[in-house]
Design a protein around this motif. Structure first.
Motif, short mmCIF file in Angstrom:
data_model
loop_
_atom_site.label_atom_id
_atom_site.label_comp_id
_atom_site.label_asym_id
_atom_site.label_seq_id
_atom_site.Cartn_x
_atom_site.Cartn_y
_atom_site.Cartn_z
N GLU A 224 -84.85 57.68 27.97
CA GLU A 224 -84.94 58.91 27.18
C GLU A 224 -83.60 59.23 26.52
O GLU A 224 -83.56 59.68 25.37
CB GLU A 224 -85.38 60.08 28.07
N ASP A 225 -82.51 58.99 27.24
CA ASP A 225 -81.18 59.20 26.66
C ASP A 225 -80.96 58.24 25.49
O ASP A 225 -80.44 58.62 24.44
CB ASP A 225 -80.12 59.00 27.73
N GLU A 226 -81.37 57.00 25.67
CA GLU A 226 -81.23 56.00 24.61
C GLU A 226 -82.12 56.33 23.41
O GLU A 226 -81.72 56.16 22.25
CB GLU A 226 -81.58 54.61 25.17
N LYS A 227 -83.32 56.83 23.69
CA LYS A 227 -84.21 57.21 22.60
C LYS A 227 -83.63 58.37 21.79
O LYS A 227 -83.73 58.39 20.56
CB LYS A 227 -85.58 57.60 23.17
N LEU A 228 -83.01 59.32 22.49
CA LEU A 228 -82.37 60.46 21.82
C LEU A 228 -81.24 59.99 20.91
O LEU A 228 -81.14 60.41 19.75
CB LEU A 228 -81.85 61.43 22.88
N LEU A 229 -80.42 59.08 21.42
CA LEU A 229 -79.30 58.57 20.61
C LEU A 229 -79.79 57.75 19.42
O LEU A 229 -79.26 57.86 18.32
CB LEU A 229 -78.37 57.74 21.49
N ASN A 230 -80.80 56.93 19.64
CA ASN A 230 -81.34 56.12 18.54
C ASN A 230 -81.96 56.99 17.46
O ASN A 230 -81.84 56.70 16.26
CB ASN A 230 -82.39 55.13 19.07
N ALA A 231 -82.59 58.07 17.86
CA ALA A 231 -83.17 59.00 16.89
C ALA A 231 -82.08 59.66 16.06
O ALA A 231 -82.26 59.92 14.86
CB ALA A 231 -84.00 60.06 17.61
N ALA A 232 -80.94 59.95 16.69
CA ALA A 232 -79.82 60.56 15.98
C ALA A 232 -79.20 59.57 14.99
O ALA A 232 -78.79 59.95 13.89
CB ALA A 232 -78.77 61.04 16.97
N LEU A 233 -79.16 58.29 15.37
CA LEU A 233 -78.56 57.28 14.50
C LEU A 233 -79.41 57.01 13.27
O LEU A 233 -78.90 56.83 12.17
CB LEU A 233 -78.38 55.97 15.29
N GLY A 234 -80.71 56.96 13.46
CA GLY A 234 -81.61 56.58 12.37
C GLY A 234 -82.03 55.13 12.52
O GLY A 234 -81.37 54.33 13.20
N ILE A 235 -83.11 54.77 11.89
CA ILE A 235 -83.69 53.43 12.05
C ILE A 235 -82.73 52.35 11.53
O ILE A 235 -82.24 52.42 10.42
CB ILE A 235 -85.03 53.34 11.28
N GLY A 236 -82.50 51.36 12.40
CA GLY A 236 -81.69 50.20 12.00
C GLY A 236 -80.21 50.45 11.87
O GLY A 236 -79.49 49.59 11.34
N ARG A 237 -79.72 51.60 12.34
CA ARG A 237 -78.29 51.91 12.20
C ARG A 237 -77.61 51.91 13.56
O ARG A 237 -78.22 52.24 14.58
CB ARG A 237 -78.12 53.27 11.51
N ARG A 238 -76.35 51.55 13.55
CA ARG A 238 -75.57 51.51 14.78
C ARG A 238 -74.51 52.60 14.79
O ARG A 238 -74.22 53.22 13.78
CB ARG A 238 -74.91 50.14 14.94
N GLY A 239 -73.93 52.81 15.95
CA GLY A 239 -72.89 53.82 16.06
C GLY A 239 -71.89 53.47 17.15
O GLY A 239 -71.99 52.43 17.80
N TYR A 240 -70.92 54.36 17.32
CA TYR A 240 -69.88 54.18 18.33
C TYR A 240 -69.98 55.27 19.39
O TYR A 240 -70.46 56.38 19.13
CB TYR A 240 -68.49 54.27 17.70
N ILE A 241 -69.51 54.93 20.59
CA ILE A 241 -69.32 55.94 21.64
C ILE A 241 -67.83 56.06 21.90
O ILE A 241 -67.16 55.08 22.19
CB ILE A 241 -70.04 55.54 22.94
N ILE A 242 -67.31 57.27 21.73
CA ILE A 242 -65.91 57.55 22.03
C ILE A 242 -65.85 58.18 23.41
O ILE A 242 -66.31 59.31 23.60
CB ILE A 242 -65.27 58.49 20.99
N GLU A 298 -66.36 54.00 7.70
CA GLU A 298 -67.13 52.86 8.22
C GLU A 298 -68.63 53.12 8.23
O GLU A 298 -69.41 52.24 8.58
CB GLU A 298 -66.63 52.50 9.62
N ASN A 299 -69.01 54.37 7.90
CA ASN A 299 -70.43 54.71 7.80
C ASN A 299 -71.17 54.53 9.11
O ASN A 299 -72.31 54.08 9.15
CB ASN A 299 -71.10 53.89 6.69
N PHE A 300 -70.51 54.88 10.23
CA PHE A 300 -71.11 54.83 11.55
C PHE A 300 -71.18 56.23 12.14
O PHE A 300 -70.25 57.03 11.96
CB PHE A 300 -70.30 53.94 12.50
N SER A 301 -72.22 56.52 12.87
CA SER A 301 -72.29 57.76 13.63
C SER A 301 -71.54 57.59 14.95
O SER A 301 -71.29 56.47 15.41
CB SER A 301 -73.75 58.16 13.90
N VAL A 302 -71.19 58.72 15.57
CA VAL A 302 -70.35 58.69 16.77
C VAL A 302 -70.88 59.67 17.81
O VAL A 302 -71.24 60.80 17.49
CB VAL A 302 -68.89 59.07 16.43
#
Length: 524
Positions: A224-242, A298-302
């Motif tokens: 569920e945590d992963e699904k929440l983060l993926n929904a925030a990123l958008g389809i096919g997009r990656r991001g960083y964790i600080i 870099e066009n990445f979410s964080v």
């Protein structure tokens, strides 16, 4: 304060006030000649007034006193009050017994355990209220501001049971339902699951914040945590964790070196270096710039997460927004940022700001976390002076009110506590007072010119300075600096008046738009 109010004040706190009034007390305070007058101790203030013309009265909140030192010379006493805003004042009291009485009163009244006994609950404003600051920065208005169909307002925490330190309303991805949020909350410390901090419209990238995951030794996952983060990123997009857990949050940081004004220059500079304060400033700016770079270049979410998610995390997310978002560099935008990331975000102001630099007792939960953030904002302000609508006095004002105030804005540790104590009904908001044209003019930057670009501060050690107008405000004569700024203000007066009119019109337009939205005359 009226005589009637003072009498009521004294009745409420009579058990703490042994000597309510004392003549022949001499006051010594920075940059003023000694003043002899009458000392009054009320339930919330130390007041010294003199019958001599052109002498400035002292009105000091007990809440502002950080530490009190007593000395006796013969039959007379001397009290030195060390304040949370770094001011140090001295009171010469003619009687040893009265000196002990006054000291006892101040010590008790400056450390009241009940929040309801503090001054904001007794303060009654006399100024005209143009707006209610408690309603000025609601989550609903924030959702309207970002203008995105991909996000929604969730009331999953309406009863504060999912997360006791989160607000009632939280901005989350639209495709994620509340059941997923509850399960994601169970995976995070204190239930602080990932929520939206900032949407960067240029690239549709986001900054989210949360506490640390409760993975334990088995490195458990939470779908569920992963699904929440993926929904925030958008389809096919990656991001960083600080991950800010390895970063020193400055909860234990001190700036005592700044107060050793009697030391030689070499020793003073050595102490300043060894205290490590500017090192904390540099580290925090570095992390904030890293987040901003991920978002804008870099066009990445964080996702920014920390141990509890309410200390270092808001430092980083807030500073990144100051760098990225020109709205956060305006007065109202910065107020909204403080509300959104710090007050509604659950930073424990009551715990962190209960004491300051002079206090020598145990301070497990005390730390200048918010002050460090303001210091970093000032560093950026120094490098981009024309890009900020507010001056550094605005930052001073917010700093002082976070530690001691007649307003209820910075009381308590989170929204749940504030609602329990009914602060919005029983106290006045700081923003209600500040956001009036006659007050705002003191905080406008005469050099301001709107800059819609991202600003990238230099973070090299040689680019950083000691914020002397805060830490050394009571040690360095302010007259020369005041004279220079006075000349600048005279030159810029016409422009400032024009901007005040624009500010008032902008607020009036916002009120009209809000009214039209509520009546359904316009769409979101």
């Amino acid at each position: 304060m009226s005589d009637r109010a003072a009498a009521f004040d004294a009745m409420e706190f009579v058990e703490f006030i042994k000597t309510p009034k004392l003549d022949g007390v001499k006051l010594h305070q920075p940059f003023h000649p000694p003043v002899e007058g009458t000392l009054c101790v009320t339930g919330h203030h130390v007041i010294l007034s003199s019958r001599k013309a052109n002498t400035e009265e002292l009105w000091l909140l007990h809440m502002m006193v950080d530490y009190l030192e007593k000395k006796f010379i013969g039959s007379t006493g001397q009290l030195t009050l060390y304040c949370k805003n770094f001011m140090v004042i001295q009171l010469d009291i003619p009687s040893m017994e009265e000196c002990l009485n006054v000291a006892s009163s101040i010590e008790n009244l400056s450390s009241l355990q009940s929040v309801k006994m503090t001054y904001p609950f007794f303060y009654r404003s006399t100024f005209e209220k143009l707006e209610d600051g408690w309603l000025a920065f609601q989550p609903e208005s924030e959702l309207t501001r970002i203008k995105s169909d991909n996000w929604r307002l969730s009331y999953v925490n309406e009863d504060f049971e999912v997360s006791p330190t989160y607000p009632r309303a939280i901005v989350v991805p639209k495709t994620v339902d509340d059941e997923i949020l509850k399960k994601a909350a169970a995976f995070r410390s204190g239930g602080r699951f990932p929520i939206l901090s900032y949407l960067h419209k240029k690239h549709d990238t986001v900054i989210m914040r949360s506490s640390q995951p409760l993975t334990g030794g088995n490195s458990k996952r939470c779908r569920e945590d992963e699904k929440l983060l993926n929904a925030a990123l958008g389809i096919g997009r990656r991001g960083y964790i600080i991950d800010t857990r390895s970063y020193s949050s400055a909860v234990a940081a001190k700036s005592k070196a700044c107060k050793d004004s009697n030391r030689t220059t070499d020793k003073w500079l050595s102490r300043l270096s060894s205290c490590g304060w500017l090192g904390h400033v540099k580290e925090l700016l570095n992390v904030a710039c890293l987040v901003a770079q991920c978002i804008d270049r870099e066009n990445f979410s964080v996702l920014v997460h920390g141990t509890d998610g309410f200390d270092v995390t808001p430092q980083v997310t807030s500073l990144a927004q100051v760098i990225l978002d020109p709205d956060c560099r305006t007065i109202r935008g910065f107020e909204a940022l403080v509300e959104r990331e710090w007050l509604q975000g659950g930073h424990p102001f009551a715990s962190r700001c209960s004491q300051s630099v002079f206090y020598s007792g145990k301070t497990k939960h005390v730390g200048p976390v918010f002050l460090l953030f303001l210091d970093c904002v000032w560093q950026i302000h120094q490098q981009f002076s024309c890009s900020f609508e507010f001056n550094e006095d605005f930052l001073h004002m917010i700093f002082e009110n976070a530690y001691a105030s007649q307003f209820g804005t910075f009381l308590c540790n989170n929204e749940a506590e504030r609602e329990r104590l009914e602060l919005a009904e029983k106290t006045t908001s700081l923003w209600t007072f500040v956001n009036r044209p006659d007050i705002l003019q003191k905080y406008l930057n005469p050099l301001f010119k709107s800059n819609q670009n991202v600003i990238w501060p230099a973070v090299a050690p040689q680019s950083l300075c000691l914020w002397e107008s805060t830490y050394l405000r009571w040690d360095i004569e302010p007259a020369p600096r005041a004279a220079v700024w006075g000349a600048i203000l005279d030159i810029m007066q016409d422009d400032k008046e024009s901007r005040l009119k624009v500010y008032a019109l902008r607020r009036e337009l916002a009120d009209l738009q809000k009214e039209a939205l509520e009546k359904g005359l316009i769409g979101e």
